[in-house]
Write a protein that holds these residues in place. Structure first.
Motif, PDB file in Angstrom:
ATOM      1  N   LEU A 295      -3.966  13.395   0.380  1.00  0.00           N
ATOM      2  CA  LEU A 295      -2.799  12.593  -0.002  1.00  0.00           C
ATOM      3  C   LEU A 295      -2.879  12.310  -1.490  1.00  0.00           C
ATOM      4  N   SER A 296      -1.748  12.447  -2.177  1.00  0.00           N
ATOM      5  CA  SER A 296      -1.700  12.098  -3.597  1.00  0.00           C
ATOM      6  C   SER A 296      -0.303  11.591  -3.920  1.00  0.00           C
ATOM      7  N   LEU A 297      -0.165  10.281  -4.020  1.00  0.00           N
ATOM      8  CA  LEU A 297       1.119   9.652  -4.317  1.00  0.00           C
ATOM      9  C   LEU A 297       1.073   9.088  -5.728  1.00  0.00           C
ATOM     10  N   ALA A 298       2.095   9.374  -6.516  1.00  0.00           N
ATOM     11  CA  ALA A 298       2.136   8.931  -7.912  1.00  0.00           C
ATOM     12  C   ALA A 298       2.161   7.400  -8.007  1.00  0.00           C
ATOM     13  N   ALA A 299       1.512   6.887  -9.033  1.00  0.00           N
ATOM     14  CA  ALA A 299       1.441   5.434  -9.221  1.00  0.00           C
ATOM     15  C   ALA A 299       2.810   4.817  -9.451  1.00  0.00           C
ATOM     16  N   ASP A 300       3.748   5.599 -10.032  1.00  0.00           N
ATOM     17  CA  ASP A 300       5.076   5.062 -10.323  1.00  0.00           C
ATOM     18  C   ASP A 300       6.097   5.405  -9.242  1.00  0.00           C
ATOM     19  N   SER A 301       5.641   5.815  -8.073  1.00  0.00           N
ATOM     20  CA  SER A 301       6.574   6.166  -6.999  1.00  0.00           C
ATOM     21  C   SER A 301       7.233   4.904  -6.441  1.00  0.00           C
ATOM     22  N   PRO A 302       8.474   5.012  -5.950  1.00  0.00           N
ATOM     23  CA  PRO A 302       9.140   3.848  -5.351  1.00  0.00           C
ATOM     24  C   PRO A 302       8.354   3.245  -4.194  1.00  0.00           C
ATOM     25  N   LEU A 303       7.687   4.090  -3.398  1.00  0.00           N
ATOM     26  CA  LEU A 303       6.931   3.578  -2.257  1.00  0.00           C
ATOM     27  C   LEU A 303       5.737   2.746  -2.717  1.00  0.00           C
ATOM     28  N   ALA A 304       5.060   3.182  -3.773  1.00  0.00           N
ATOM     29  CA  ALA A 304       3.941   2.400  -4.305  1.00  0.00           C
ATOM     30  C   ALA A 304       4.425   1.060  -4.840  1.00  0.00           C
ATOM     31  N   HIS A 305       5.558   1.070  -5.529  1.00  0.00           N
ATOM     32  CA  HIS A 305       6.123  -0.193  -6.034  1.00  0.00           C
ATOM     33  C   HIS A 305       6.517  -1.108  -4.881  1.00  0.00           C
ATOM     34  N   LEU A 306       7.087  -0.543  -3.823  1.00  0.00           N
ATOM     35  CA  LEU A 306       7.491  -1.350  -2.670  1.00  0.00           C
ATOM     36  C   LEU A 306       6.288  -2.042  -2.045  1.00  0.00           C
ATOM     37  N   LEU A 307       5.195  -1.307  -1.853  1.00  0.00           N
ATOM     38  CA  LEU A 307       4.015  -1.912  -1.220  1.00  0.00           C
ATOM     39  C   LEU A 307       3.381  -2.963  -2.116  1.00  0.00           C
ATOM     40  N   THR A 308       3.455  -2.773  -3.421  1.00  0.00           N
ATOM     41  CA  THR A 308       2.963  -3.803  -4.332  1.00  0.00           C
ATOM     42  C   THR A 308       3.757  -5.087  -4.165  1.00  0.00           C
ATOM     43  N   GLU A 309       5.059  -4.952  -4.029  1.00  0.00           N
ATOM     44  CA  GLU A 309       5.916  -6.128  -3.822  1.00  0.00           C
ATOM     45  C   GLU A 309       5.647  -6.786  -2.476  1.00  0.00           C
ATOM     46  N   LEU A 310       5.452  -5.970  -1.437  1.00  0.00           N
ATOM     47  CA  LEU A 310       5.271  -6.527  -0.094  1.00  0.00           C
ATOM     48  C   LEU A 310       3.918  -7.203   0.080  1.00  0.00           C
ATOM     49  N   GLY A 312       1.753  -8.054  -2.690  1.00  0.00           N
ATOM     50  CA  GLY A 312       1.323  -8.845  -3.830  1.00  0.00           C
ATOM     51  C   GLY A 312       0.095  -8.286  -4.516  1.00  0.00           C
ATOM     52  N   LYS A 313      -0.286  -7.038  -4.169  1.00  0.00           N
ATOM     53  CA  LYS A 313      -1.475  -6.404  -4.754  1.00  0.00           C
ATOM     54  C   LYS A 313      -1.100  -5.045  -5.324  1.00  0.00           C
ATOM     55  N   GLU A 314      -1.691  -4.703  -6.463  1.00  0.00           N
ATOM     56  CA  GLU A 314      -1.501  -3.368  -7.006  1.00  0.00           C
ATOM     57  C   GLU A 314      -2.169  -2.346  -6.086  1.00  0.00           C
ATOM     58  N   ALA A 315      -1.553  -1.188  -5.946  1.00  0.00           N
ATOM     59  CA  ALA A 315      -2.098  -0.153  -5.077  1.00  0.00           C
ATOM     60  C   ALA A 315      -3.403   0.392  -5.629  1.00  0.00           C
ATOM     61  N   LEU A 316      -4.349   0.657  -4.713  1.00  0.00           N
ATOM     62  CA  LEU A 316      -5.618   1.279  -5.075  1.00  0.00           C
ATOM     63  C   LEU A 316      -5.383   2.771  -5.270  1.00  0.00           C
ATOM     64  N   ALA A 317      -6.075   3.361  -6.240  1.00  0.00           N
ATOM     65  CA  ALA A 317      -5.836   4.770  -6.561  1.00  0.00           C
ATOM     66  C   ALA A 317      -6.225   5.698  -5.426  1.00  0.00           C
ATOM     67  N   ALA A 318      -7.397   5.483  -4.794  1.00  0.00           N
ATOM     68  CA  ALA A 318      -7.856   6.458  -3.803  1.00  0.00           C
ATOM     69  C   ALA A 318      -8.978   5.899  -2.952  1.00  0.00           C
ATOM     70  N   ASP A 334       7.221  10.818   1.423  1.00  0.00           N
ATOM     71  CA  ASP A 334       6.256  10.024   0.666  1.00  0.00           C
ATOM     72  C   ASP A 334       5.462   9.142   1.629  1.00  0.00           C
ATOM     73  N   ALA A 335       4.156   9.047   1.403  1.00  0.00           N
ATOM     74  CA  ALA A 335       3.308   8.288   2.317  1.00  0.00           C
ATOM     75  C   ALA A 335       2.291   7.479   1.530  1.00  0.00           C
ATOM     76  N   ILE A 336       1.894   6.358   2.127  1.00  0.00           N
ATOM     77  CA  ILE A 336       0.918   5.469   1.511  1.00  0.00           C
ATOM     78  C   ILE A 336       0.146   4.791   2.629  1.00  0.00           C
TER      79      ILE A 336
END
Length: 374
Positions: A295-310, A312-318, A334-336
């Motif tokens: 799995l490799s999801l870009a840090a600026d993907s909408p899904l990564a931003h959504l999970l950060t909002e939901l 309250g934590k920045e996404a871990l890289a790997a 897209d998956a996370i």
């Protein structure tokens, strides 16, 4: 039902990987239907195991998948202090096989379902629960293949593997294979009349281990620990008695590949060493046990931003462990990863999850529903 009650019900199903799962599927399907979800039970080719797909909200819109697996690893360890398939409460902890990996997430999804069902969702939320994930993600490919008939292409998939409720954007890919060497039996006092399969396999394993050491020299992805692809020989079996020339030997080998590397390609040198034994009158077989992509999801993907909002934590890289997320991404979704519990508690006796973790996950799912409402 409260999340703890649902977890107790789910843990009570001994849905061990590789065994029939009709009982847990029926319970979840009936529960989902009772809250207005559209449910599809999808039998796998094994004939005794099913995936489950359920939808809340408008089916003609693109929505989000909440993905989890219903199977658990066996619980035969002697260190359990109580029945692993009966939820045990001690303070804030809830003990039982699958509490963390990953019936805790399933319980949170089901506990949030009544609130989701009464929300005016503008986009659907799908529940995708698979079988035999613990055998190398064997069930979910059949579910993913059926998605075009079940819903519009989802915007994203949240895979609820234990991540301490911190989203994860990447994991390694994995492939596992079984090698078999077939020789010729005989009395050990006359080794020249037989073909020792164990000795032959030992040569293949020595070469495989040496190749694994080369993988540690790169390529590297510093987001992972370790930052390189790896190889392990996990199981060896062969022989009947010390005075009988063994005519068969098997070995199970896995590789875990950093992003950008196809796991099965890493095993090609091992396959070549195995097949070279045929020139010495041995027969060989090579069987793929499981494989899933990284799995490799870009840090600026909408899904990564959504999970950060939901969360309250920045996404871990790997992380280095694997999930079904790579298969969803391979299918164009897209998956996370984001779920309750800690992977360090999984696959071991006295597995547990905390009540606080369960509540945090349920709140995240309900927050997703609120975001999609109105």
């Amino acid at each position: 039902m409260m999340v703890e009650d649902l977890l107790a019900r789910l843990v009570a199903f001994p849905s061990v990987v590789g065994t029939p799962n009709g009982a847990i599927v029926t319970f979840i399907a009936d529960y989902c239907r009772s809250h207005g979800a559209t449910v599809a039970v999808l039998p796998g080719p094994e004939g005794d195991r099913c995936n489950l797909f359920a939808t809340i909200g408008p089916r003609d819109k693109a929505g989000y998948i909440l993905s989890g697996h219903m199977d658990v690893v066996p619980a035969g360890e002697a260190e359990w202090s109580s029945d692993p398939f009966s939820l045990r409460a001690e303070g804030d902890r809830r003990y039982g096989r699958g509490t963390t990996d990953m019936k805790g997430f399933l319980a949170c999804v089901l506990a949030a379902l009544p609130k989701l069902a009464t929300s005016d969702l503008s986009q659907p939320i799908h529940l995708a629960f698979s079988y035999d994930e613990e055998a190398g993600c064997r069930g979910v490919p059949h579910l993913i293949a059926a998605l075009p008939h079940l819903c519009k292409t989802p915007v994203g998939a949240i895979i609820g593997e234990p991540s301490r409720m911190q989203a994860v954007r990447a994991h390694k890919g994995k492939a596992a294979v079984r090698l078999e060497v077939i020789g010729r039996s005989g009395h050990s006092s006359q080794p020249h009349l037989g073909l020792n399969a164990v000795h032959a396999m030992a040569g293949v394993i020595i070469q495989a281990v040496a190749y694994g050491e080369l993988l540690a020299k790169g390529p590297f992805d510093r987001n992972f620990e370790p930052p390189y692809s790896s190889l392990q020989v996990g199981v060896i079996a062969g022989g009947q008695a010390v005075n009988i020339i063994p005519d068969r030997c098997t070995a199970d080998i896995e590789v875990r590949a950093v992003s950008g590397t196809l796991p099965l390609t890493l095993l090609e040198p091992v396959k070549a060493h195995l097949e070279a034994l045929q020139t010495k009158n041995f027969r060989t077989t090579w069987r793929e046990l499981s494989a899933y992509p990284a799995l490799s999801l870009a840090a600026d993907s909408p899904l990564a931003h959504l999970l950060t909002e939901l969360t309250g934590k920045e996404a871990l890289a790997a992380v280095s462990y694997g999930t079904e997320a790579g298969l969803y991404q391979q299918a164009g979704i897209d998956a996370i990863i984001c779920g309750p519990g800690d992977i360090g508690r999984a696959h071991r006796p006295e597995e547990y999850i905390t009540v606080g973790e369960l509540h945090a996950c349920q709140q995240m799912i309900e927050a997703l529903g609120a975001r999609l409402s109105g």
